[in-house]
Design a protein around this motif. Sequence first.
Motif, PDB file in Angstrom:
ATOM      1  N   ILE A   1      38.623   8.662  42.065  1.00 63.78           N
ATOM      2  CA  ILE A   1      39.374   7.552  42.673  1.00 63.78           C
ATOM      3  C   ILE A   1      40.387   8.264  43.311  1.00 63.78           C
ATOM      4  O   ILE A   1      41.584   8.733  42.422  1.00 63.78           O
ATOM      5  CB  ILE A   1      39.780   6.472  41.833  1.00 63.78           C
ATOM      6  N   GLY A   2      40.364   8.239  44.468  1.00 68.32           N
ATOM      7  CA  GLY A   2      41.758   9.107  45.377  1.00 68.32           C
ATOM      8  C   GLY A   2      42.258  10.362  44.854  1.00 68.32           C
ATOM      9  O   GLY A   2      43.184  10.747  44.842  1.00 68.32           O
ATOM     10  N   GLY A   3      40.991  11.170  44.365  1.00 68.10           N
ATOM     11  CA  GLY A   3      41.344  12.553  43.817  1.00 68.10           C
ATOM     12  C   GLY A   3      41.479  12.658  42.427  1.00 68.10           C
ATOM     13  O   GLY A   3      41.713  13.609  41.809  1.00 68.10           O
ATOM     14  N   ARG A   4      41.884  11.378  41.625  1.00 68.13           N
ATOM     15  CA  ARG A   4      41.754  11.446  40.101  1.00 68.13           C
ATOM     16  C   ARG A   4      40.565  11.168  39.547  1.00 68.13           C
ATOM     17  O   ARG A   4      39.494  10.412  40.122  1.00 68.13           O
ATOM     18  CB  ARG A   4      42.779  10.166  39.956  1.00 68.13           C
ATOM     19  N   LEU A   5      40.555  11.886  38.427  1.00 69.06           N
ATOM     20  CA  LEU A   5      39.307  12.134  37.913  1.00 69.06           C
ATOM     21  C   LEU A   5      39.301  11.338  36.300  1.00 69.06           C
ATOM     22  O   LEU A   5      40.038  11.734  35.774  1.00 69.06           O
ATOM     23  CB  LEU A   5      38.701  13.620  37.453  1.00 69.06           C
ATOM     24  N   ARG A   6      38.286  10.597  36.072  1.00 72.03           N
ATOM     25  CA  ARG A   6      38.080  10.117  35.006  1.00 72.03           C
ATOM     26  C   ARG A   6      37.048  10.906  34.196  1.00 72.03           C
ATOM     27  O   ARG A   6      35.791  11.049  34.621  1.00 72.03           O
ATOM     28  CB  ARG A   6      37.535   8.767  34.861  1.00 72.03           C
ATOM     29  N   LEU A   7      37.655  11.799  33.276  1.00 70.08           N
ATOM     30  CA  LEU A   7      36.546  12.899  32.573  1.00 70.08           C
ATOM     31  C   LEU A   7      36.245  12.373  31.127  1.00 70.08           C
ATOM     32  O   LEU A   7      37.172  11.821  30.404  1.00 70.08           O
ATOM     33  CB  LEU A   7      37.447  14.157  32.339  1.00 70.08           C
ATOM     34  N   VAL A   8      35.113  12.197  31.060  1.00 69.64           N
ATOM     35  CA  VAL A   8      34.565  11.787  29.299  1.00 69.64           C
ATOM     36  C   VAL A   8      34.159  13.107  28.649  1.00 69.64           C
ATOM     37  O   VAL A   8      33.286  13.801  29.366  1.00 69.64           O
ATOM     38  CB  VAL A   8      33.203  10.855  29.651  1.00 69.64           C
ATOM     39  N   TYR A   9      34.582  13.369  27.646  1.00 73.86           N
ATOM     40  CA  TYR A   9      34.235  14.376  26.813  1.00 73.86           C
ATOM     41  C   TYR A   9      32.916  14.374  26.634  1.00 73.86           C
ATOM     42  O   TYR A   9      32.241  13.445  26.141  1.00 73.86           O
ATOM     43  CB  TYR A   9      35.074  14.391  25.420  1.00 73.86           C
ATOM     44  N   GLU A  10      32.188  15.606  26.626  1.00 69.25           N
ATOM     45  CA  GLU A  10      30.699  15.608  26.506  1.00 69.25           C
ATOM     46  C   GLU A  10      30.140  15.054  25.307  1.00 69.25           C
ATOM     47  O   GLU A  10      29.109  14.640  25.312  1.00 69.25           O
ATOM     48  CB  GLU A  10      30.337  17.158  26.533  1.00 69.25           C
ATOM     49  N   GLU A  11      30.780  14.985  24.296  1.00 68.70           N
ATOM     50  CA  GLU A  11      30.048  14.691  22.901  1.00 68.70           C
ATOM     51  C   GLU A  11      30.375  13.201  22.769  1.00 68.70           C
ATOM     52  O   GLU A  11      30.114  12.490  21.751  1.00 68.70           O
ATOM     53  CB  GLU A  11      30.928  15.140  21.767  1.00 68.70           C
ATOM     54  N   SER A  12      30.911  12.479  23.674  1.00 66.89           N
ATOM     55  CA  SER A  12      31.308  11.061  23.578  1.00 66.89           C
ATOM     56  C   SER A  12      29.984  10.174  23.954  1.00 66.89           C
ATOM     57  O   SER A  12      29.726  10.039  24.944  1.00 66.89           O
ATOM     58  CB  SER A  12      32.484  10.606  24.239  1.00 66.89           C
ATOM     59  N   GLU A  13      29.479   9.725  22.904  1.00 70.06           N
ATOM     60  CA  GLU A  13      27.986   9.195  23.119  1.00 70.06           C
ATOM     61  C   GLU A  13      28.283   7.637  23.902  1.00 70.06           C
ATOM     62  O   GLU A  13      27.376   7.424  24.746  1.00 70.06           O
ATOM     63  CB  GLU A  13      27.434   8.867  21.797  1.00 70.06           C
ATOM     64  N   ASP A  14      29.395   6.917  23.660  1.00 72.40           N
ATOM     65  CA  ASP A  14      29.772   5.721  24.145  1.00 72.40           C
ATOM     66  C   ASP A  14      30.639   5.834  25.466  1.00 72.40           C
ATOM     67  O   ASP A  14      31.038   5.044  26.317  1.00 72.40           O
ATOM     68  CB  ASP A  14      30.214   4.695  23.366  1.00 72.40           C
ATOM     69  N   LYS A  15      31.112   7.036  25.681  1.00 72.29           N
ATOM     70  CA  LYS A  15      31.676   7.376  27.106  1.00 72.29           C
ATOM     71  C   LYS A  15      32.991   6.790  27.061  1.00 72.29           C
ATOM     72  O   LYS A  15      33.834   6.232  28.130  1.00 72.29           O
ATOM     73  CB  LYS A  15      31.219   6.896  28.161  1.00 72.29           C
ATOM     74  N   THR A  16      33.690   6.365  25.777  1.00 71.48           N
ATOM     75  CA  THR A  16      34.997   5.841  25.649  1.00 71.48           C
ATOM     76  C   THR A  16      35.832   6.886  25.409  1.00 71.48           C
ATOM     77  O   THR A  16      37.130   6.664  25.723  1.00 71.48           O
ATOM     78  CB  THR A  16      35.143   4.860  24.509  1.00 71.48           C
ATOM     79  N   ASP A  17      35.584   8.256  25.047  1.00 70.69           N
ATOM     80  CA  ASP A  17      36.536   9.329  24.818  1.00 70.69           C
ATOM     81  C   ASP A  17      36.750   9.850  26.222  1.00 70.69           C
ATOM     82  O   ASP A  17      36.043  10.955  26.399  1.00 70.69           O
ATOM     83  CB  ASP A  17      35.805  10.127  23.654  1.00 70.69           C
ATOM     84  N   ASP A  18      37.946   9.446  26.747  1.00 67.27           N
ATOM     85  CA  ASP A  18      38.031  10.102  28.262  1.00 67.27           C
ATOM     86  C   ASP A  18      39.572  10.567  28.083  1.00 67.27           C
ATOM     87  O   ASP A  18      40.380  10.575  27.505  1.00 67.27           O
ATOM     88  CB  ASP A  18      37.658   9.050  29.020  1.00 67.27           C
ATOM     89  N   PHE A  19      39.718  11.236  29.250  1.00 65.28           N
ATOM     90  CA  PHE A  19      40.851  11.549  30.076  1.00 65.28           C
ATOM     91  C   PHE A  19      41.014  11.582  31.342  1.00 65.28           C
ATOM     92  O   PHE A  19      39.894  12.111  31.873  1.00 65.28           O
ATOM     93  CB  PHE A  19      40.981  13.267  29.337  1.00 65.28           C
ATOM     94  N   TRP A  20      42.423  11.247  32.047  1.00 68.14           N
ATOM     95  CA  TRP A  20      42.388  10.904  33.313  1.00 68.14           C
ATOM     96  C   TRP A  20      43.472  12.396  33.788  1.00 68.14           C
ATOM     97  O   TRP A  20      44.539  12.466  33.059  1.00 68.14           O
ATOM     98  CB  TRP A  20      42.892   9.484  33.553  1.00 68.14           C
ATOM     99  N   CYS A  21      43.063  12.663  34.965  1.00 69.53           N
ATOM    100  CA  CYS A  21      43.768  13.697  35.692  1.00 69.53           C
ATOM    101  C   CYS A  21      43.643  13.984  37.106  1.00 69.53           C
ATOM    102  O   CYS A  21      42.407  13.416  37.434  1.00 69.53           O
ATOM    103  CB  CYS A  21      43.709  15.201  35.001  1.00 69.53           C
ATOM    104  N   HIS A  22      44.349  14.531  37.638  1.00 70.91           N
ATOM    105  CA  HIS A  22      44.059  14.713  39.055  1.00 70.91           C
ATOM    106  C   HIS A  22      43.125  16.086  39.408  1.00 70.91           C
ATOM    107  O   HIS A  22      43.318  16.922  38.654  1.00 70.91           O
ATOM    108  CB  HIS A  22      45.493  14.866  39.951  1.00 70.91           C
ATOM    109  N   MET A  23      42.398  15.994  40.390  1.00 67.25           N
ATOM    110  CA  MET A  23      41.600  17.323  40.755  1.00 67.25           C
ATOM    111  C   MET A  23      42.375  18.641  40.590  1.00 67.25           C
ATOM    112  O   MET A  23      41.689  19.713  40.451  1.00 67.25           O
ATOM    113  CB  MET A  23      40.511  17.097  41.887  1.00 67.25           C
ATOM    114  N   TYR A  24      43.612  18.337  41.130  1.00 66.88           N
ATOM    115  CA  TYR A  24      44.477  19.802  41.101  1.00 66.88           C
ATOM    116  C   TYR A  24      45.392  19.771  39.962  1.00 66.88           C
ATOM    117  O   TYR A  24      45.995  20.956  39.879  1.00 66.88           O
ATOM    118  CB  TYR A  24      45.230  19.540  42.484  1.00 66.88           C
TER     119      TYR A  24
END
Length: 630
Positions: free
Chosen positions: A313-336
């Motif tokens: 969204i607008g260059g911001r990434l919602r990253l989900v840690y690969e081991e998160s089965e329910d996709k709730t373990d995430d981290f937000w940051c900009h692509m730069y």
Amino acid sequence: MFDGYDSCSEDTSSSSSSDESEEEVAPLPSSLPIIKNNGQVYTYPDGKSGMATCEMCGMVGVRDAFYSKTKRFCSVSCSRSYSSNSKKASILARLQVAGKPPTKKAKVLQKQPLVAKLAAYAQYQATLQNQAKTKAAVPVEGFSWGNYINSNSFTAAPVTCFKHAPMGTCWGDIAEGVRVEVPNTDSNLPTKVFWIAGIVKLAGYNALLRYEGFENDSSLDFWCNICGSDIHPVGWCATSGKPLVPPRTIQHKYTNWKTFLVKRLTGAKTLPPDFSQKVSESMQYPFKTSMRVEVVDKTHLCRTRVAVVESVIGGRLRLVYEESEDKTDDFWCHMYSPLIHHIGWSRSIGHRFKRSDITKKQDGHFDAPSHLFMKVKEVDAAGEWFKEGMKLEAIDPLNLSAICVATIRKVLADGYLMIGIDGSEAADGSDWFCYHATSPSIFPVGFCEINMIELTPPRGYAKLPFKWFDYLRETDSIAAPVKLFNKEVPNHGFHVGMKLEAVDLMEPRLVCVATVTRIIHRLLRIHFDGWEDEYDQWVDCESPDLYPVGWCQLTGYQLQPPAPQSSRDSQSSSSKQKKKAKSQQYKGHKKMTSLQLKEELLDGEEYSFLQGASDQESNGSASYYIKQEP
């Protein structure tokens, strides 16, 4: 009714057929004044008098005074500049849509002048982009940037301060006084009509507009996002067959609106013809969903993990840690962001890495190409360089309001350093964090003192007030050489008091209403409106986590409004718990907040300083680091 004007019904009947138009256009009353056009900007029925827009610089003027027989340029220089501009060929090439049969509208485009083609293509791009934005937009109930700025006479940071944001590098000369064509809301007609408005005030992407003809009357002024799909350069209605109708409130003021517009628009600036195309292109992001990256482990800052891009969204990434089965373990940051890297980065520089329990990639996941990530400056570590045990000052990533006494714990490859905060490090080094040697978040010994910033001493250090000379002697350590730090100070354009939208880096999914409260060369103190000062954050002027006013509205991201005055007292206690909980996003245990200490000048016989101004608003480089002497 008005001499020199044709009826709206005549004008609309000459537009494209109903099967090609976006909406059914009802015939307009013949008594209303409009401006008829024949493909040129503001050319009237006599084919001679009227207005034109320079295809190079966007200047609006009397058509007969324009250069050359075609009247496409306002001067010889613009004509020559345009002839050497390769943009003409590229835009024309894009207009040839491959694989689609020509339509009636396409045939008309081929006969129209270039400005018409530019406007038509820009309108097409803006329509596509707006469809996506409309679906994603999430309005903030009860908060309006326009009302907030007007009621408090605030100033917003200009878009040019944010090179990573849409239009940040191609904003151009958009400023107060620029004219645009916008929907006329002061009309009781059954169809959508337009009128010309001028920018009265600019706040980031948002502009306060006033319809032409209202002079000093602000009763119908309105705020809008200048990058929105309903904002067009002067001349867009002419090339799109849209009617220009003066607002109902002022229709009686002039008997000849043609003469009025000729007088008002001569010499005026407008948006470039391809403005909406530039907006659309600047909002295309290379990162795609299902891409795999390496990102900091929010529970152990000393290592990275594999994460998958879940949304952009607008260059911001919602990253989900690969081991998160329910996709709730995430981290937000900009692509730069400096916190994300390509797969294999950790191994290449010797950084800790948590191996995933997933032995192979999931279906559809693929590694993000390395060229998508922000590049760091190359450094020469062959000569004098950082060494383990050297002391410095660093922004604490777990308490971004504090600059702390810190130590280099490990020197990695390619200029990267592992750093720990003195007095609060975990025994296993799990709270070390990685900064590059050129990072604007690390400073030489004495930086805080020379710039009158509160330095947080090591936890449990009893000899207060803290003095670096004594501390270096007691710990038998040396300070990192000043010359190894990044001393570049860009002309960032920020000033104290400017409003912006900023990420709360302690809870990076949130973008909040914020204010610049201090400027120390390239370092900005960001205050979140409605929150206590202790939750301010030190951020670099080029941080990708800062955005212009109106960025959330433009991209469809949720904006967090300021806390209302009535609830601030209750926040005093609850916000402390909330903010402390935010640090859990990065680490499993709490960090102590900065001690409330008043700094004292170091002993002049032991250290001498090159004085630098605190809170300075000049953007030039300055000698603001401490000068070490034996």
